[in-house]
Design a protein around this motif. Structure first.
Motif, PDB file in Angstrom:
ATOM      1  N   GLY A  34      58.413  47.767 -64.683  1.00  0.00           N
ATOM      2  CA  GLY A  34      57.738  47.482 -63.415  1.00  0.00           C
ATOM      3  C   GLY A  34      58.574  46.599 -62.518  1.00  0.00           C
ATOM      4  N   ALA A  35      59.266  45.632 -63.096  1.00  0.00           N
ATOM      5  CA  ALA A  35      60.152  44.774 -62.307  1.00  0.00           C
ATOM      6  C   ALA A  35      61.335  45.572 -61.775  1.00  0.00           C
ATOM      7  CB  ALA A  35      60.635  43.602 -63.172  1.00  0.00           C
ATOM      8  N   GLN A  36      61.906  46.428 -62.623  1.00  0.00           N
ATOM      9  CA  GLN A  36      63.025  47.252 -62.166  1.00  0.00           C
ATOM     10  C   GLN A  36      62.580  48.232 -61.083  1.00  0.00           C
ATOM     11  OE1 GLN A  36      65.943  48.699 -65.104  1.00  0.00           O
ATOM     12  NE2 GLN A  36      64.655  47.733 -66.694  1.00  0.00           N
ATOM     13  N   GLU A  37      61.391  48.782 -61.227  1.00  0.00           N
ATOM     14  CA  GLU A  37      60.837  49.682 -60.223  1.00  0.00           C
ATOM     15  C   GLU A  37      60.751  49.002 -58.861  1.00  0.00           C
ATOM     16  OE1 GLU A  37      56.959  52.142 -60.807  1.00  0.00           O
ATOM     17  OE2 GLU A  37      56.388  50.186 -59.966  1.00  0.00           O
ATOM     18  N   ALA A  73      59.899  38.510 -61.723  1.00  0.00           N
ATOM     19  CA  ALA A  73      60.888  39.437 -61.162  1.00  0.00           C
ATOM     20  C   ALA A  73      60.222  40.494 -60.287  1.00  0.00           C
ATOM     21  CB  ALA A  73      61.673  40.094 -62.293  1.00  0.00           C
ATOM     22  N   ARG A  74      59.123  41.060 -60.770  1.00  0.00           N
ATOM     23  CA  ARG A  74      58.438  42.098 -59.980  1.00  0.00           C
ATOM     24  C   ARG A  74      57.899  41.514 -58.673  1.00  0.00           C
ATOM     25  NH1 ARG A  74      56.040  47.198 -60.231  1.00  0.00           N
ATOM     26  NH2 ARG A  74      53.943  47.398 -59.355  1.00  0.00           N
ATOM     27  N   TRP A  75      57.314  40.326 -58.753  1.00  0.00           N
ATOM     28  CA  TRP A  75      56.723  39.704 -57.556  1.00  0.00           C
ATOM     29  C   TRP A  75      57.800  39.390 -56.519  1.00  0.00           C
ATOM     30  CZ3 TRP A  75      51.598  39.744 -57.088  1.00  0.00           C
ATOM     31  CH2 TRP A  75      51.007  39.014 -56.069  1.00  0.00           C
ATOM     32  N   LEU A  76      58.906  38.845 -56.965  1.00  0.00           N
ATOM     33  CA  LEU A  76      59.988  38.479 -56.052  1.00  0.00           C
ATOM     34  C   LEU A  76      60.695  39.703 -55.485  1.00  0.00           C
ATOM     35  CD1 LEU A  76      61.409  35.543 -58.182  1.00  0.00           C
ATOM     36  CD2 LEU A  76      60.433  35.306 -55.882  1.00  0.00           C
ATOM     37  N   ALA A  77      60.948  40.688 -56.343  1.00  0.00           N
ATOM     38  CA  ALA A  77      61.642  41.888 -55.881  1.00  0.00           C
ATOM     39  C   ALA A  77      60.795  42.672 -54.887  1.00  0.00           C
ATOM     40  CB  ALA A  77      62.019  42.766 -57.078  1.00  0.00           C
ATOM     41  N   ARG A  78      59.488  42.724 -55.118  1.00  0.00           N
ATOM     42  CA  ARG A  78      58.615  43.428 -54.174  1.00  0.00           C
ATOM     43  C   ARG A  78      58.610  42.750 -52.807  1.00  0.00           C
ATOM     44  NH1 ARG A  78      52.900  45.434 -56.608  1.00  0.00           N
ATOM     45  NH2 ARG A  78      52.460  43.198 -56.491  1.00  0.00           N
TER      46      ARG A  78
END
Length: 408
Positions: A113-116, A27-32
């Motif tokens: 971290g993913a939500q961030e 999630a963090r990698w994709l959202a970033r």
């Protein structure tokens, strides 16, 4: 009365079911990268997870890629060694970059971290079934939220639901319902032993065969203590059958056998209950992909059978899935091929760790390795390489490897 809760999402680019290390890393990698991501989990933020909590070098590397290593290490208990203890009581300290952080805290850092990065977190949301189009491609999922059915459509679905097979079965991805192994762990508060137990202690002994016991120093005077049993289920024509394994009896036998474990339980205070959990290992037991869906983390069998380590590899599979989606976006076959190729590139290492699993089945091998490593810096370096994934664990216990022990 006005309901102040935000509207439930009905559409996203990537829907991730499960917000543990694999799901949150993806999630963090994709959202970033700018994609719209929804993480859905049946448990709230900060839920507990039965685990040894050890962070070995592969977990450090994944956390560093995610930009979260400093946050984790600021709260973790650092250690410079794994202390390997054999059945006869001999021990050797194997150096490595290690730490311990309870999964409740680690998973919270990863989730936030993913939500961030922009991912949305939906909880509690229990996965019920995938949504499919007329051609059978997964196009989202149906959840149960507050007792009501709710559907979320997505271009891609990642299944990151861990070792329990219910979600895999619902998604049509389960090939083996029973686990590869089982583990039992508890937390003990024992400030008096903080200066005495500094290494991640792994103990091989007959009472835990085939498996091992452990004592890991955690933050704030706490210790993670437990036992893990490998090959706990027979696989009969795809249908597992549980062996005669009583985890609580094995745990009690470990406490009675290992003097330091006995002291820990006597001098410390058990925090909460002892809890058990299944393990899925060696990248086996589940289909990796189907059109529109990728299976990541322990649901895909990301845990090593020899060491029982799964946190780092779970994050690595999540990152592989995210990279495949980013590289190919709308090309279904290309995304699946790229992800499966990434997992296949890891498979030889899993096979080697499966060979290393002989130490769990035959504890006398641990005695032999410890005896020689105390006399051989080269062998100790090779054992350290197993931790760092630069040495072949299978070679340590092969016929050729055992013969070399007497030449080093």
């Amino acid at each position: 009365m006005i309901d102040a809760r935000p509207a439930l999402p009905t559409r996203t680019q990537v829907l991730i079911i499960g917000a543990g290390p694999a799901g949150s890393a993806a999630a963090r990698w994709l959202a970033r990268a700018g994609l719209d991501v929804v993480m859905a989990d049946q448990h709230p933020l900060g839920r507990d997870k039965i685990c040894g909590d050890g962070l070995i070098p592969d977990a450090h590397k994944a956390l560093e890629r995610l930009g979260l290593l400093e946050r984790v290490m600021a709260r973790a208990q650092r250690s410079g060694h794994v202390r390997c203890v054999g059945p006869r009581g001999g021990s050797i300290d194997v150096p490595g970059h290690l730490a311990v952080l309870p999964r409740k805290q680690l998973d919270e850092i990863l989730n936030l971290g993913a939500q961030e990065a922009g991912a949305r977190f939906l909880s509690p949301a229990r996965f019920e079934a995938p949504l499919e189009d007329a051609q059978g491609r997964v196009r989202g999922a149906r959840f149960l939220i507050d007792g009501q059915a709710h559907e979320i459509e997505a271009d891609w679905v990642l299944l990151a639901t861990g070792a329990v097979p219910k979600a895999l079965t619902a998604a049509g991805m389960c090939e083996r319902h029973t686990p590869s192994g089982v583990a039992l762990r508890g937390y003990v508060h024992a400030p008096s032993l903080v200066d005495e137990i500094k290494a991640l202690e792994v103990v091989w002994c007959k009472p835990v065969q085939p498996g091992y016991g452990w004592i890991f120093p955690a933050p704030d005077g706490h210790f993670n203590i437990g036992v893990g049993v490998t090959d706990s289920h027979r696989d009969l024509a795809g249908k597992g059958q549980k062996k005669d394994v009583n985890l609580r009896a094995i745990f009690d036998a470990f406490i009675g056998y290992h003097p330091l474990a006995k002291r820990l339980m006597a001098e410390g205070q058990l925090v909460g209950d002892l809890k058990g959990a299944p393990l899925r290992c060696t990248l086996k037991g589940a289909r990796w992909t189907r059109p529109g869906l990728l299976v990541v983390g322990e649901a895909a069998g990301s845990t090593y059978s020899f060491t029982g380590e799964g946190i780092g590899k779970a994050m690595e599979t999540g990152l592989l899935a995210a990279e495949a989606i980013l590289a190919h976006r709308q090309e279904d076959a290309a995304v699946r091929a790229a992800y499966e190729e990434g997992l296949r590139s890891l498979q030889p290492k899993y096979d080697l760790y499966e060979r290393g699993n002989r130490v769990n089945a035959f504890p006398w091998l641990a005695d032999l390795l410890i005896w020689r490593a105390r006399k051989s810096p080269r062998l100790l370096n090779r054992m350290s390489g197993v931790l760092n994934e630069t040495s072949n664990p299978g070679n340590l216990v092969s016929v050729k490897g055992l013969a070399r022990l007497f030449l080093e």
